[in-house]
Design a protein around this motif. Structure first.
Motif, mmCIF file in Angstrom:
data_model
loop_
_atom_site.group_PDB
_atom_site.id
_atom_site.type_symbol
_atom_site.label_atom_id
_atom_site.label_comp_id
_atom_site.label_asym_id
_atom_site.label_seq_id
_atom_site.Cartn_x
_atom_site.Cartn_y
_atom_site.Cartn_z
ATOM 1 N N CYS A 136 28.792 37.086 22.734
ATOM 2 C CA CYS A 136 28.332 36.701 24.157
ATOM 3 C C CYS A 136 28.786 37.909 25.001
ATOM 4 C CB CYS A 136 28.740 35.515 24.919
ATOM 5 S SG CYS A 136 27.985 34.201 23.996
ATOM 6 N N ASN A 137 29.611 38.933 24.507
ATOM 7 C CA ASN A 137 30.304 40.110 25.093
ATOM 8 C C ASN A 137 30.862 39.751 26.345
ATOM 9 O OD1 ASN A 137 30.807 43.021 25.430
ATOM 10 N ND2 ASN A 137 29.044 43.180 26.523
ATOM 11 N N VAL A 138 31.771 38.577 26.133
ATOM 12 C CA VAL A 138 32.753 38.435 27.485
ATOM 13 C C VAL A 138 33.596 39.499 27.776
ATOM 14 C CG1 VAL A 138 34.226 36.835 28.290
ATOM 15 C CG2 VAL A 138 32.398 35.805 27.080
ATOM 16 N N HIS A 139 33.683 39.770 29.030
ATOM 17 C CA HIS A 139 34.447 40.827 29.489
ATOM 18 C C HIS A 139 34.655 40.680 31.043
ATOM 19 C CE1 HIS A 139 30.273 42.510 30.219
ATOM 20 N NE2 HIS A 139 30.944 42.947 31.108
ATOM 21 N N MET A 140 35.650 41.545 31.307
ATOM 22 C CA MET A 140 36.254 41.557 32.727
ATOM 23 C C MET A 140 35.148 42.184 33.656
ATOM 24 S SD MET A 140 39.131 39.928 32.158
ATOM 25 C CE MET A 140 39.852 40.248 33.897
ATOM 26 N N ASP A 141 34.825 41.792 35.049
ATOM 27 C CA ASP A 141 34.103 42.512 35.757
ATOM 28 C C ASP A 141 34.820 44.056 35.888
ATOM 29 O OD1 ASP A 141 32.342 43.103 37.615
ATOM 30 O OD2 ASP A 141 32.674 41.550 38.937
ATOM 31 N N SER A 142 33.852 45.076 36.213
ATOM 32 C CA SER A 142 34.464 46.239 36.324
ATOM 33 C C SER A 142 33.799 46.824 37.606
ATOM 34 C CB SER A 142 34.106 47.254 34.830
ATOM 35 O OG SER A 142 32.734 47.235 34.899
ATOM 36 N N CYS A 143 33.471 46.315 38.675
ATOM 37 C CA CYS A 143 32.884 46.607 39.781
ATOM 38 C C CYS A 143 34.059 46.852 40.963
ATOM 39 C CB CYS A 143 31.608 45.791 40.127
ATOM 40 S SG CYS A 143 30.266 45.916 39.111
ATOM 41 N N TYR A 144 34.392 48.191 41.477
ATOM 42 C CA TYR A 144 35.385 48.276 42.219
ATOM 43 C C TYR A 144 34.893 49.230 43.271
ATOM 44 C CZ TYR A 144 37.692 46.870 37.954
ATOM 45 O OH TYR A 144 38.356 46.263 36.824
ATOM 46 N N ASP A 145 35.571 49.065 44.331
ATOM 47 C CA ASP A 145 35.185 49.969 45.606
ATOM 48 C C ASP A 145 36.294 50.948 45.852
ATOM 49 O OD1 ASP A 145 33.191 48.220 46.190
ATOM 50 O OD2 ASP A 145 34.489 46.840 47.557
ATOM 51 N N SER A 146 37.392 51.030 44.908
ATOM 52 C CA SER A 146 38.029 52.295 45.185
ATOM 53 C C SER A 146 39.002 52.332 44.117
ATOM 54 C CB SER A 146 39.048 52.079 46.312
ATOM 55 O OG SER A 146 39.777 50.986 46.281
ATOM 56 N N LEU A 147 39.582 53.500 43.787
ATOM 57 C CA LEU A 147 40.351 53.739 42.501
ATOM 58 C C LEU A 147 41.787 52.724 42.738
ATOM 59 C CD1 LEU A 147 41.637 55.060 39.959
ATOM 60 C CD2 LEU A 147 42.693 56.715 41.484
ATOM 61 N N THR A 148 42.447 52.338 43.973
ATOM 62 C CA THR A 148 43.357 51.622 44.094
ATOM 63 C C THR A 148 43.107 50.122 43.770
ATOM 64 O OG1 THR A 148 44.119 52.854 45.966
ATOM 65 C CG2 THR A 148 44.900 50.695 45.776
ATOM 66 N N GLU A 149 41.690 49.593 44.174
ATOM 67 C CA GLU A 149 41.225 48.311 43.665
ATOM 68 C C GLU A 149 41.303 48.181 42.184
ATOM 69 O OE1 GLU A 149 37.525 45.312 44.155
ATOM 70 O OE2 GLU A 149 37.645 46.989 45.354
ATOM 71 N N LYS A 150 40.681 49.306 41.425
ATOM 72 C CA LYS A 150 40.848 49.287 40.092
ATOM 73 C C LYS A 150 42.005 49.223 39.432
ATOM 74 C CE LYS A 150 39.088 52.018 36.368
ATOM 75 N NZ LYS A 150 38.491 53.190 35.892
ATOM 76 N N GLN A 174 50.593 61.222 42.440
ATOM 77 C CA GLN A 174 49.790 62.182 42.489
ATOM 78 C C GLN A 174 48.438 61.831 42.916
ATOM 79 O OE1 GLN A 174 49.688 65.227 39.298
ATOM 80 N NE2 GLN A 174 51.967 65.451 39.613
ATOM 81 N N TYR A 175 48.305 60.266 42.458
ATOM 82 C CA TYR A 175 46.886 59.830 42.452
ATOM 83 C C TYR A 175 46.496 58.978 43.727
ATOM 84 C CZ TYR A 175 46.768 61.089 37.625
ATOM 85 O OH TYR A 175 46.902 61.816 36.396
ATOM 86 N N PHE A 176 47.502 58.446 44.619
ATOM 87 C CA PHE A 176 47.329 57.636 45.484
ATOM 88 C C PHE A 176 48.094 58.131 46.801
ATOM 89 C CE2 PHE A 176 47.593 55.258 41.559
ATOM 90 C CZ PHE A 176 46.149 54.675 41.740
ATOM 91 N N SER A 177 47.234 57.795 47.962
ATOM 92 C CA SER A 177 47.767 58.273 49.060
ATOM 93 C C SER A 177 48.983 57.204 49.439
ATOM 94 C CB SER A 177 46.802 57.803 50.302
ATOM 95 O OG SER A 177 46.675 56.595 50.540
ATOM 96 N N THR A 178 49.988 57.359 50.635
ATOM 97 C CA THR A 178 51.129 56.615 51.126
ATOM 98 C C THR A 178 50.476 54.905 51.287
ATOM 99 O OG1 THR A 178 52.191 58.545 51.973
ATOM 100 C CG2 THR A 178 52.959 56.016 52.805
ATOM 101 N N GLU A 179 49.489 54.745 52.106
ATOM 102 C CA GLU A 179 48.901 53.356 52.224
ATOM 103 C C GLU A 179 48.491 52.971 51.067
ATOM 104 O OE1 GLU A 179 48.907 51.672 54.953
ATOM 105 O OE2 GLU A 179 50.142 53.433 55.616
ATOM 106 N N ASP A 180 47.887 53.682 50.050
ATOM 107 C CA ASP A 180 47.517 53.068 48.859
ATOM 108 C C ASP A 180 48.558 52.521 47.918
ATOM 109 O OD1 ASP A 180 44.702 53.494 49.345
ATOM 110 O OD2 ASP A 180 44.727 55.394 48.289
ATOM 111 N N LEU A 181 49.616 53.513 47.924
ATOM 112 C CA LEU A 181 50.898 52.928 47.446
ATOM 113 C C LEU A 181 51.289 51.875 47.788
ATOM 114 C CD1 LEU A 181 52.728 56.652 46.985
ATOM 115 C CD2 LEU A 181 51.630 55.247 45.089
ATOM 116 N N ARG A 182 51.448 51.605 49.089
ATOM 117 C CA ARG A 182 52.088 50.362 49.864
ATOM 118 C C ARG A 182 51.303 49.023 49.470
ATOM 119 N NH1 ARG A 182 52.358 53.755 54.925
ATOM 120 N NH2 ARG A 182 54.565 54.138 55.160
ATOM 121 N N GLU A 183 49.944 49.307 49.035
ATOM 122 C CA GLU A 183 49.284 48.396 48.749
ATOM 123 C C GLU A 183 49.358 47.828 47.083
ATOM 124 O OE1 GLU A 183 46.818 46.178 50.219
ATOM 125 O OE2 GLU A 183 47.887 46.833 52.045
ATOM 126 N N ILE A 184 49.557 48.919 46.305
ATOM 127 C CA ILE A 184 50.104 48.812 44.869
ATOM 128 C C ILE A 184 51.311 47.959 44.710
ATOM 129 C CG2 ILE A 184 50.785 50.020 42.730
ATOM 130 C CD1 ILE A 184 48.240 51.867 43.628
#
Length: 225
Positions: A136-150, A174-184
């Motif tokens: 049935c090819n069960v897999h994780m949903d891969s729709c994201y609005d941003s790299l941070t969300e992904k 090197q990949y994320f802004s300060t705000e993105d890092l705070r979310e991570i």
């Protein structure tokens, strides 16, 4: 938990609500550090020791190395294998009668197909729960609005499905802004996951950062922000 490398004189106690940045200023030593961590996360031997209350832990089971946050994928083999195992166990524990019915339907269908064929056919019935899930090819949903969300979803998946406690990332900042890092950071603190940034050049600190710097003379400096 504690991460130790006796040859480098590195002994770091991993703390909750703190992100560890290991900066290795010598390119040669940086390559060695990354090499050994990658080997051990892959199940091979290396120089690092991961322990918890004097008990050595398996880096293969408890860690993952992200070489590039852009390429993280919740459909990688490690995740899907464990996901299928978990779902298979759930089917057999909670839905055994329904699965047995499905299994019987498959056998009846194959009987019909093979008996109506012009060839002398037989078949082996070994219809496992994992086979149904894979079919049935069960897999994780891969729709994201941003790299941070992904990236956060990848961390969540690794924690929930694979029970990974420690994530090493090469050059995280090197990949994320300060705000993105705070979310991570916020996500890692909430899920009690240890995030370790490996870098060759010291990045700019933000709140909750801890830096362990191995300079070119192999002196170890420990800075908390």
């Amino acid at each position: 938990m504690k991460l130790v490398n006796p040859r480098l004189g590195l002994e770091v106690e991993l703390s909750e609500n703190q992100v560890l940045n290991i900066t290795v200023e010598s390119p040669v030593k940086f390559s060695e550090v990354v090499y050994h961590i990658c080997r051990q996360a892959g199940g091979e031997e290396g120089e690092f020791i991961l322990s918890d209350i004097e008990k050595e832990l398996s880096m293969e089971k408890r860690t993952v190395v992200v070489n590039n946050p852009l390429t993280v994928n919740c459909e990688e083999k490690r995740i899907l294998s464990q996901l299928y195992k978990n779902l298979s166990e759930k089917i057999l524990e909670d839905h055994f009668e329904e699965f047995a019915t499905v299994n019987q339907k498959v056998i009846q269908f194959m009987d019909k197909v093979t008996s109506s064929s012009e060839y002398n056919l037989t078949y082996d019935v070994d219809f496992q729960a994992a086979g149904l899930i894979k079919y049935c090819n069960v897999h994780m949903d891969s729709c994201y609005d941003s790299l941070t969300e992904k990236f956060i979803n990848y961390l969540r998946t690794m924690k929930q499905i694979c029970n990974v406690d420690i994530v090493f990332v090469l050059n995280l900042k090197q990949y994320f802004s300060t705000e993105d890092l705070r979310e991570i950071y916020k996500h890692c603190f909430y899920t009690k996951m240890y995030l370790i940034n490996l870098e060759g050049v010291k990045s700019d600190p933000i709140e909750s950062d801890r830096y362990v710097i191995i300079d070119k003379d192999l002196c170890v400096l420990d800075l908390v922000y």
